[in-house]
Design an enzyme around this catalytic site. Structure first.
Site, short mmCIF file in Angstrom:
data_model
loop_
_atom_site.label_atom_id
_atom_site.label_comp_id
_atom_site.label_asym_id
_atom_site.label_seq_id
_atom_site.Cartn_x
_atom_site.Cartn_y
_atom_site.Cartn_z
N TYR A 1 0.78 -1.04 0.04
CA TYR A 1 -0.03 -0.24 -0.01
C TYR A 1 0.94 1.24 -0.05
O TYR A 1 0.77 2.23 -0.95
CB TYR A 1 -0.87 0.04 1.23
CG TYR A 1 -1.62 1.22 1.50
CD1 TYR A 1 -1.17 2.31 2.40
CD2 TYR A 1 -2.56 1.48 0.67
CE1 TYR A 1 -1.67 3.32 2.75
CE2 TYR A 1 -3.13 2.98 0.85
CZ TYR A 1 -2.71 3.71 1.82
OH TYR A 1 -3.34 5.01 1.91
O1 UGB Z 1 -2.07 6.89 7.94
C1 UGB Z 1 -2.29 6.34 6.87
O2 UGB Z 1 -1.94 6.61 5.86
C2 UGB Z 1 -3.11 4.88 6.71
O3 UGB Z 1 -4.03 5.07 8.03
C3 UGB Z 1 -4.66 3.88 8.10
O4 UGB Z 1 -3.69 2.64 8.37
P1 UGB Z 1 -3.45 2.35 9.98
O5 UGB Z 1 -2.69 3.30 10.48
O6 UGB Z 1 -2.78 1.09 9.86
O7 UGB Z 1 -4.94 2.33 10.61
P2 UGB Z 1 -5.65 1.06 11.17
O8 UGB Z 1 -5.78 -0.10 10.20
O9 UGB Z 1 -7.00 1.66 11.86
O10 UGB Z 1 -4.75 0.58 12.51
C4 UGB Z 1 -4.48 1.66 13.55
C5 UGB Z 1 -3.43 1.05 14.74
O11 UGB Z 1 -4.15 -0.02 15.04
C6 UGB Z 1 -3.11 -1.32 14.91
N1 UGB Z 1 -3.99 -2.54 14.79
C7 UGB Z 1 -4.68 -2.77 13.86
C8 UGB Z 1 -5.47 -3.81 13.79
C9 UGB Z 1 -5.51 -4.67 14.79
O12 UGB Z 1 -6.29 -5.90 14.70
N2 UGB Z 1 -4.61 -4.44 15.98
C10 UGB Z 1 -4.02 -3.23 16.01
O13 UGB Z 1 -3.42 -2.88 17.21
C11 UGB Z 1 -2.35 -0.90 13.58
O14 UGB Z 1 -1.17 -1.74 13.97
C12 UGB Z 1 -2.09 0.59 13.86
O15 UGB Z 1 -1.08 0.92 14.77
C13 UGB Z 1 -5.49 3.52 6.72
O16 UGB Z 1 -5.98 2.31 6.83
C14 UGB Z 1 -4.68 3.65 5.62
O17 UGB Z 1 -5.32 3.57 4.52
C15 UGB Z 1 -3.83 4.75 5.61
O18 UGB Z 1 -4.57 5.99 5.26
#
Ligand code: UGB
Length: 436
Positions: free
Chosen positions: A247
């Protein structure tokens, strides 16, 4: 009888021309025979030309029937065009005419409503794909329709449709939010990221560069381009050559593609690196959203932890702050310098972080949700899987502050309160709660 004799011999019925030759001198007869065969040739070639033109017109792309075929195949004909034009028309001549791709998406809906409310013309484009619950997208579409925004159902990979939209509307700006989002899903469906975030973006850039006048483009990049960068807070000058997920790599590629189209064709392009955007009408594939759902259902949630035992952290950014950043980017975007596919001088090229400048551990996010939902979460601490997730994000927003006047005002506690209020209303089943 000479050629000049104007009285014609009386004839019973129409004589064939060769019979009348009997009254002339031999050399006159030869020239008249030549004249009549020439006129026959001219007549038959004229007829042939008419028939040829008639059939070539019928099959030419510009023929009415063909055009209506294109219109009907791409859209619903003149009614469709009327809806497109009405939606895209600004309230005043000073208003923008914005094509919002991904308009039925989370940020797309918020941005489209905000633009329409301030008087800009907005036309939405969305493929309503099934990456997550399409009913949520349809409900967002209803909100958009009530705000006066028509969403064309189509894909940024459909170049004929994109060209058709630019034929019908002179867009001053494109707010490009259509993308395959989600860091972790890239390991299951890599093609979707290439199709939308690379091929789809190139398609859009191709149509924009050939438009005359060219629009200015603002598009959604991502905080994920910082990848394994350890310098915090992340600044736009930091390295972005270590993406941790496909991504992130496609968003980084998007920034490189944008630069090439800016350089060659003079397209004014601004990339916005969103930092984990959350809020009402959000995406069910994101942790804050499915944690809420699972906590309310009493289901277990997995909270990732880094190798040194710390909770992973994000610079969570409330959607209203992101919208302000998007509109400020549109307002400060300079015109593209090119026309018809070539540039007439250097064009504006910008990249900004849009974050909240205060990373919060995911464990803290969970405790805020427990308080708001008044339910204890069933938490399971898991080691951060090698799924493309990074340990933390943290935005340095000084550049956006200076250039865009960007200033986030909603902290995670307040933002999650607004999200939970929407979530419980929307999923309570009551119809009225589906309103904006
Ligand atoms: O900033 C971005 O550009 C991206 O932001 C978002 O990605 P992320 O920051 O990964 O958000 P998100 O999935 O909500 O996980 C949030 C936290 O929970 C943790 N996480 C996740 C899943 C889980 O089961 N457990 C967990 O701890 C996980 O490790 C993370 O630390 C958008 O989806 C992406 O499209 C893009 O826009």
């Amino acid at each position: 009888m000479s050629l000049l004799d104007t009285t014609r011999p009386s004839t019973q019925g129409k004589l064939k021309p060769e019979k009348s030759l009997l009254y002339l001198q031999p050399h006159h007869q030869r020239s008249l025979r030549l004249y009549s065969s020439l006129s026959k040739f001219a007549l038959s070639s004229f007829l042939f030309l008419i028939i040829f033109l008639f059939f070539s017109l019928l099959s030419s792309p510009s023929s009415a029937s063909h055009r209506s075929k294109i219109t009907n195949s791409l859209s619903g004909g003149s009614q469709w065009e009327k809806k497109v034009i009405k939606s895209a028309r600004p309230k005043s001549r000073a208003g923008f005419t914005v094509l919002v791709t991904g308009a039925a998406g989370f940020v797309g809906t918020h941005v489209s409503v905000a633009l329409k409310r301030r008087g800009d013309g907005v036309l939405g484009l969305d493929n309503f794909n099934h990456y997550y619950d399409v009913n949520l997208k349809r409900d967002r579409q209803k909100v958009l329709e009530r705000s006066g925004v028509f969403v064309v159902e189509g894909d940024i990979n459909d170049i004929k449709l994109l060209q058709k939209l630019f034929d019908v509307v002179y867009f001053t700006h494109v707010m490009h939010l259509a993308a395959q989002a989600g860091v972790r899903y890239a390991m299951q469906n890599p093609k979707s990221y290439v199709n939308s975030n690379i091929a789809g973006f190139v398609n859009l850039l191709e149509v924009c560069k050939s438009a005359d006048p060219q629009p200015a483009i603002v598009w959604a990049s991502s905080s994920s381009v910082y990848g394994l960068n350890k310098r915090v807070p992340f600044s736009e000058k930091d390295r972005t050559d270590q993406p941790a997920s496909l991504y992130a790599a496609t968003k980084k590629a998007g920034e490189a593609l944008a630069h090439s189209y800016n350089h060659i064709y003079g397209l004014s392009i601004t990339g916005l690196r969103f930092f984990t955007v959350y809020g009402p009408w959000g995406r069910p594939d994101m942790a804050y959203f499915f944690f809420t759902k699972n906590i309310l259902k009493g289901k277990e949630i997995g909270v990732y932890e880094t190798a040194d035992g710390k909770s992973v952290a994000r610079d969570f950014t409330y959607v209203d702050d992101i919208v302000k950043g998007c509109l400020a980017a549109l307002d400060t975007a300079k015109n593209s310098t090119g026309s018809g596919g070539k540039n007439r001088g250097p064009a504006q090229f910008r990249v900004f972080n849009l974050g909240n400048t205060s990373p919060v551990p995911v464990s803290k996010l969970v405790s805020i949700l427990e308080k708001l939902l008044k339910v204890k979460a069933k938490k399971k601490v898991l080691p951060l899987p090698r799924n493309g997730d990074v340990e933390f994000t943290h935005a340095n927003i000084s550049s956006a502050q200076t250039e865009l006047g960007y200033m986030p005002t909603t902290d995670l506690e307040m933002g999650l309160k607004k999200f939970v209020r929407w979530y419980t209303g929307y999923y309570s089943g009551s119809k009225k709660k589906k309103s904006w």
